[in-house]
Design a protein around this motif. Structure first.
Motif, PDB file in Angstrom:
ATOM      1  N   ALA A  29      76.371 -31.735 -38.710  1.00  0.00           N
ATOM      2  CA  ALA A  29      76.168 -30.994 -39.961  1.00  0.00           C
ATOM      3  C   ALA A  29      74.679 -30.876 -40.272  1.00  0.00           C
ATOM      4  O   ALA A  29      74.207 -29.818 -40.700  1.00  0.00           O
ATOM      5  N   GLU A  30      73.953 -31.948 -40.033  1.00  0.00           N
ATOM      6  CA  GLU A  30      72.519 -31.897 -40.272  1.00  0.00           C
ATOM      7  C   GLU A  30      71.838 -30.901 -39.335  1.00  0.00           C
ATOM      8  O   GLU A  30      70.978 -30.128 -39.756  1.00  0.00           O
ATOM      9  N   TYR A  42      57.484 -34.582 -42.207  1.00  0.00           N
ATOM     10  CA  TYR A  42      56.970 -35.822 -42.779  1.00  0.00           C
ATOM     11  C   TYR A  42      57.988 -36.558 -43.647  1.00  0.00           C
ATOM     12  O   TYR A  42      57.647 -37.509 -44.333  1.00  0.00           O
ATOM     13  N   SER A  43      59.233 -36.109 -43.610  1.00  0.00           N
ATOM     14  CA  SER A  43      60.278 -36.756 -44.402  1.00  0.00           C
ATOM     15  C   SER A  43      61.587 -36.716 -43.624  1.00  0.00           C
ATOM     16  O   SER A  43      61.707 -35.981 -42.645  1.00  0.00           O
ATOM     17  N   PRO A  44      62.576 -37.501 -44.074  1.00  0.00           N
ATOM     18  CA  PRO A  44      63.880 -37.444 -43.400  1.00  0.00           C
ATOM     19  C   PRO A  44      64.454 -36.037 -43.463  1.00  0.00           C
ATOM     20  O   PRO A  44      64.131 -35.259 -44.358  1.00  0.00           O
ATOM     21  N   SER A  45      65.312 -35.725 -42.532  1.00  0.00           N
ATOM     22  CA  SER A  45      65.918 -34.403 -42.525  1.00  0.00           C
ATOM     23  C   SER A  45      67.049 -34.317 -43.542  1.00  0.00           C
ATOM     24  O   SER A  45      67.285 -35.237 -44.313  1.00  0.00           O
ATOM     25  N   ARG A  46      67.741 -33.200 -43.548  1.00  0.00           N
ATOM     26  CA  ARG A  46      68.708 -32.865 -44.605  1.00  0.00           C
ATOM     27  C   ARG A  46      69.744 -33.950 -44.921  1.00  0.00           C
ATOM     28  O   ARG A  46      70.051 -34.180 -46.066  1.00  0.00           O
ATOM     29  N   ASN A  47      70.299 -34.590 -43.912  1.00  0.00           N
ATOM     30  CA  ASN A  47      71.318 -35.622 -44.157  1.00  0.00           C
ATOM     31  C   ASN A  47      70.737 -37.033 -44.072  1.00  0.00           C
ATOM     32  O   ASN A  47      71.475 -37.994 -43.956  1.00  0.00           O
ATOM     33  N   SER A  52      65.554 -37.511 -34.552  1.00  0.00           N
ATOM     34  CA  SER A  52      66.288 -36.361 -34.036  1.00  0.00           C
ATOM     35  C   SER A  52      66.536 -36.428 -32.533  1.00  0.00           C
ATOM     36  O   SER A  52      67.271 -35.608 -32.000  1.00  0.00           O
ATOM     37  N   THR A  53      65.936 -37.398 -31.849  1.00  0.00           N
ATOM     38  CA  THR A  53      66.167 -37.553 -30.412  1.00  0.00           C
ATOM     39  C   THR A  53      66.912 -38.846 -30.147  1.00  0.00           C
ATOM     40  O   THR A  53      66.850 -39.789 -30.963  1.00  0.00           O
ATOM     41  N   ILE A  54      67.590 -38.922 -29.008  1.00  0.00           N
ATOM     42  CA  ILE A  54      68.321 -40.150 -28.674  1.00  0.00           C
ATOM     43  C   ILE A  54      67.353 -41.319 -28.476  1.00  0.00           C
ATOM     44  O   ILE A  54      67.640 -42.436 -28.889  1.00  0.00           O
ATOM     45  N   SER A  55      66.196 -41.051 -27.882  1.00  0.00           N
ATOM     46  CA  SER A  55      65.240 -42.142 -27.694  1.00  0.00           C
ATOM     47  C   SER A  55      64.699 -42.639 -29.036  1.00  0.00           C
ATOM     48  O   SER A  55      64.564 -43.854 -29.243  1.00  0.00           O
ATOM     49  N   TYR A  89      74.049 -47.174 -37.555  1.00  0.00           N
ATOM     50  CA  TYR A  89      73.578 -46.642 -38.831  1.00  0.00           C
ATOM     51  C   TYR A  89      72.071 -46.885 -38.972  1.00  0.00           C
ATOM     52  O   TYR A  89      71.349 -46.040 -39.477  1.00  0.00           O
ATOM     53  N   GLY A  90      71.612 -48.041 -38.501  1.00  0.00           N
ATOM     54  CA  GLY A  90      70.186 -48.335 -38.508  1.00  0.00           C
ATOM     55  C   GLY A  90      69.391 -47.305 -37.720  1.00  0.00           C
ATOM     56  O   GLY A  90      68.285 -46.934 -38.094  1.00  0.00           O
ATOM     57  N   GLY A  91      69.977 -46.806 -36.623  1.00  0.00           N
ATOM     58  CA  GLY A  91      69.326 -45.768 -35.843  1.00  0.00           C
ATOM     59  C   GLY A  91      69.144 -44.477 -36.612  1.00  0.00           C
ATOM     60  O   GLY A  91      68.225 -43.706 -36.368  1.00  0.00           O
ATOM     61  N   LYS A  92      70.044 -44.246 -37.552  1.00  0.00           N
ATOM     62  CA  LYS A  92      69.956 -43.035 -38.382  1.00  0.00           C
ATOM     63  C   LYS A  92      68.866 -43.187 -39.453  1.00  0.00           C
ATOM     64  O   LYS A  92      68.079 -42.276 -39.648  1.00  0.00           O
ATOM     65  N   ILE A  93      68.820 -44.314 -40.123  1.00  0.00           N
ATOM     66  CA  ILE A  93      68.004 -44.432 -41.337  1.00  0.00           C
ATOM     67  C   ILE A  93      66.677 -45.154 -41.178  1.00  0.00           C
ATOM     68  O   ILE A  93      65.803 -45.029 -42.026  1.00  0.00           O
TER      69      ILE A  93
END
Length: 95
Positions: A29-30, A42-47, A52-55, A89-93
């Motif tokens: 969705a993001e 310079y900021s988190p994306s929409r969600n 944005s990359t797997i690495s 979840y840590g990988g996301k935020i």
């Protein structure tokens, strides 16, 4: 249902997979939102995705685990399924 609601409910393999599916859907969705209107670099994306990359995702998940004693500071009695969900979840935020 919000992604965090799925995270809170992780107690076993089945609920972990539900969380993983919700995490995937959140990223998809993001990605669509970012194609329409890109967010600032310079900021988190929409969600709220910091990576944005797997690495980048894995680097942040590992840093989150190392810095937070693999979630023990947040949920010291979490089962292994919950700990892995928290890791993802840590990988996301995490920056």
């Amino acid at each position: 249902m919000e992604l965090e609601s799925y995270l809170e409910k992780v107690v076993d393999e089945e609920s972990f997979l539900e969380f993983a599916k919700a995490l995937k859907a959140d990223k998809e969705a993001e990605d669509l939102k970012e194609k329409v209107k890109p967010s600032s670099p310079y900021s988190p994306s929409r969600n709220g995705w910091e990576n944005s990359t797997i690495s980048g995702f894995l680097e942040s998940a590992i840093a989150w685990a190392e810095d937070g004693e693999f979630g023990n500071a947040i949920e010291p009695d979490a089962n292994p399924w919950k700990k892995f969900a928290l890791f993802l979840y840590g990988g996301k935020i995490y920056e």
